[in-house]
Design a protein around this motif. Sequence first.
Motif, PDB file in Angstrom:
ATOM      1  N   VAL A 168       5.144   9.565  -2.118  1.00 20.05           N
ATOM      2  CA  VAL A 168       4.221   8.497  -2.482  1.00 20.05           C
ATOM      3  C   VAL A 168       4.861   7.166  -2.122  1.00 20.05           C
ATOM      4  CG1 VAL A 168       3.064   9.774  -4.299  1.00 20.05           C
ATOM      5  CG2 VAL A 168       5.134   8.479  -4.828  1.00 20.05           C
ATOM      6  N   SER A 169       4.035   6.153  -1.849  1.00 21.64           N
ATOM      7  CA  SER A 169       4.557   4.887  -1.373  1.00 21.64           C
ATOM      8  C   SER A 169       3.781   3.734  -1.989  1.00 21.64           C
ATOM      9  CB  SER A 169       4.505   4.801   0.162  1.00 21.64           C
ATOM     10  OG  SER A 169       3.167   4.919   0.612  1.00 21.64           O
ATOM     11  N   PHE A 170       4.368   2.554  -1.891  1.00 13.47           N
ATOM     12  CA  PHE A 170       3.763   1.329  -2.400  1.00 13.47           C
ATOM     13  C   PHE A 170       3.174   0.551  -1.237  1.00 13.47           C
ATOM     14  CE2 PHE A 170       3.985  -3.194  -3.451  1.00 13.47           C
ATOM     15  CZ  PHE A 170       3.286  -3.219  -4.654  1.00 13.47           C
ATOM     16  N   ASN A 171       1.923   0.163  -1.376  1.00 12.85           N
ATOM     17  CA  ASN A 171       1.207  -0.561  -0.324  1.00 12.85           C
ATOM     18  C   ASN A 171       1.294  -2.060  -0.606  1.00 12.85           C
ATOM     19  OD1 ASN A 171      -0.482  -1.584   1.602  1.00 12.85           O
ATOM     20  ND2 ASN A 171      -2.181  -0.183   1.182  1.00 12.85           N
ATOM     21  N   PHE A 172       2.077  -2.778   0.178  1.00 12.67           N
ATOM     22  CA  PHE A 172       2.227  -4.217  -0.029  1.00 12.67           C
ATOM     23  C   PHE A 172       0.922  -4.968   0.219  1.00 12.67           C
ATOM     24  CE2 PHE A 172       6.655  -3.334  -0.198  1.00 12.67           C
ATOM     25  CZ  PHE A 172       7.243  -4.425  -0.828  1.00 12.67           C
ATOM     26  N   GLN A 173       0.043  -4.407   1.053  1.00 16.72           N
ATOM     27  CA  GLN A 173      -1.221  -5.080   1.321  1.00 16.72           C
ATOM     28  C   GLN A 173      -2.199  -4.971   0.160  1.00 16.72           C
ATOM     29  OE1 GLN A 173      -1.394  -7.064   4.145  1.00 16.72           O
ATOM     30  NE2 GLN A 173       0.730  -6.430   3.912  1.00 16.72           N
ATOM     31  N   ARG A 174      -1.933  -4.056  -0.770  1.00 15.41           N
ATOM     32  CA  ARG A 174      -2.762  -3.935  -1.970  1.00 15.41           C
ATOM     33  C   ARG A 174      -2.046  -4.489  -3.191  1.00 15.41           C
ATOM     34  NH1 ARG A 174      -6.217  -4.281  -3.813  1.00 15.41           N
ATOM     35  NH2 ARG A 174      -6.658  -2.529  -5.208  1.00 15.41           N
ATOM     36  N   ALA A 175      -1.018  -5.257  -2.984  1.00 11.90           N
ATOM     37  CA  ALA A 175      -0.244  -5.778  -4.112  1.00 11.90           C
ATOM     38  C   ALA A 175      -0.982  -6.927  -4.781  1.00 11.90           C
ATOM     39  CB  ALA A 175       1.135  -6.246  -3.635  1.00 11.90           C
TER      40      ALA A 175
END
Length: 504
Positions: A168-175
């Motif tokens: 799983v990863s963190f989406n910086f564009q949805r931050a």
Amino acid sequence: MAYQLRGGGGVAPDLNPLPPEGGEQAPPPAAEVDRISSLPEKARLRILSFLPLKAAVKLGMVSNRWSHLVNTPQWPCDSILAIHIRPATQGPCGCLVPTHIRSDQIMPLLANELGRRGRGPGHRLLRFFLKVDDAQTRPDDFYSLLDYAADCDVEDFYVDAGLGPPEVSFNFQRASHRLLRLVLFGVGVNEAHRRPMSQVRSINTLEVITIENTSLGDLELKWVLLLCPRLRTLVLRNCRVLTCVDVTAASERLVRLTVAECPQVDKISVSAAALGLHSFRYIGDLLRSVALPPTCFGDLRICFTKATLVDPMQYHNWLDALPNLSNLVNLTICSNALKIMSALRNRENFQTQVAKLSNLQNLRELRLVLYRMNTLMLSHTYGFLRMCRCSRLRNLFLELPKARTDSFVDAVNGLAEEPAMDGFESLVKVKINNFQWQCIEIELVHFLFRKARSLQKLILVAPRGTNPERDQSGNAIFPDLNLLCLEKAPANVELYYRKEIRCL
């Protein structure tokens, strides 16, 4: 209060009033009462709910009463959200997280509880804490929770998916547009570098990033730094794939950099323009290349975790990279670093580099992490203290190894030669962890008693199961602390001895 006229006709209080009749000075006015801090806890929690995270943290630094509220999960439910996802077959875990749900009940939670709370910028979320302990958690449900926090403009974002679904990863564009601090444990970073830079949104509010236990790569780190132009603190720990930590893109504002236990990292590069870098901490093996700015650090930690050194000469690049240390306040080094200093101290080719560690006149706190404790290591420690001459040192902490390979009682004639030096005029506190009442350790305590005449507090912390009244054969060796020869200690020293307490 006396008053005096000003040129414009206004009246201002006279700051130097005449004394009253009788020649006695008027008593000073009473200190103003902090009426806000004296409010009931419920009212102060309500005040916190309207403050930005940065302002709330600053408030907790200036008042003990506010600090208690800021650092505990007691804030109003509309400002903080903490969720613990556990396996469907597991019962309650008993942790302090208020909301526990099973991995198969995430969608009902979103539909019911979060639906009642509301969603969007109008429903402000100050902190969001998510811990996932079930690998069977659906990634879509996991991302739904992250999207909910982003939609509520969360400022403090903490995600622990170390036991959760893989990859799983963190989406910086949805931050969040107000994100201030980001902590990712077991969570990767999405492949934003595959998109054109013109299509990537920067996060101009993010100041603190911690990434742990992930497969973060060199290219992902580069893009993270480009996306966060106001980054001040970067912590990288156990990033298994990372090979190069190049933070030149964030050097202008970066204040703290920590690289710990990243096994593949062999290069660290910080731009020479990073004049604001105050804290640098490294824990790991030998690096091929180190480039640090020539600025004055305030906090430095260098710990080489490799137990044995093949050739200390290989580490001279660290001495070349060290900046001016005249403003250094906190220093942490390990026993391997002490060995390196002993090996290079008497070599003419390295006198310039070694001299950097003699310029520690502002050092206030020194922490020594010792992987072994024997006569040779005591000699290295004495040599380092003789060279540094920390005249303003106030706090000394020693972390001794728990596992010992040396004998319990060492020969007295084998002890290291005590350095003829001063340099402990300001030392007031000493703490020694994993104190096991061995001869070398007691000799070190005697040394501190003889040198630190201003010492006020000595704290000895023994590992669990250590009995100071018995040797390894079970024979009584001393019924109390008399072996320390306390009559040699300064009269104002308070001695504390306690067993190590492990918090669950």
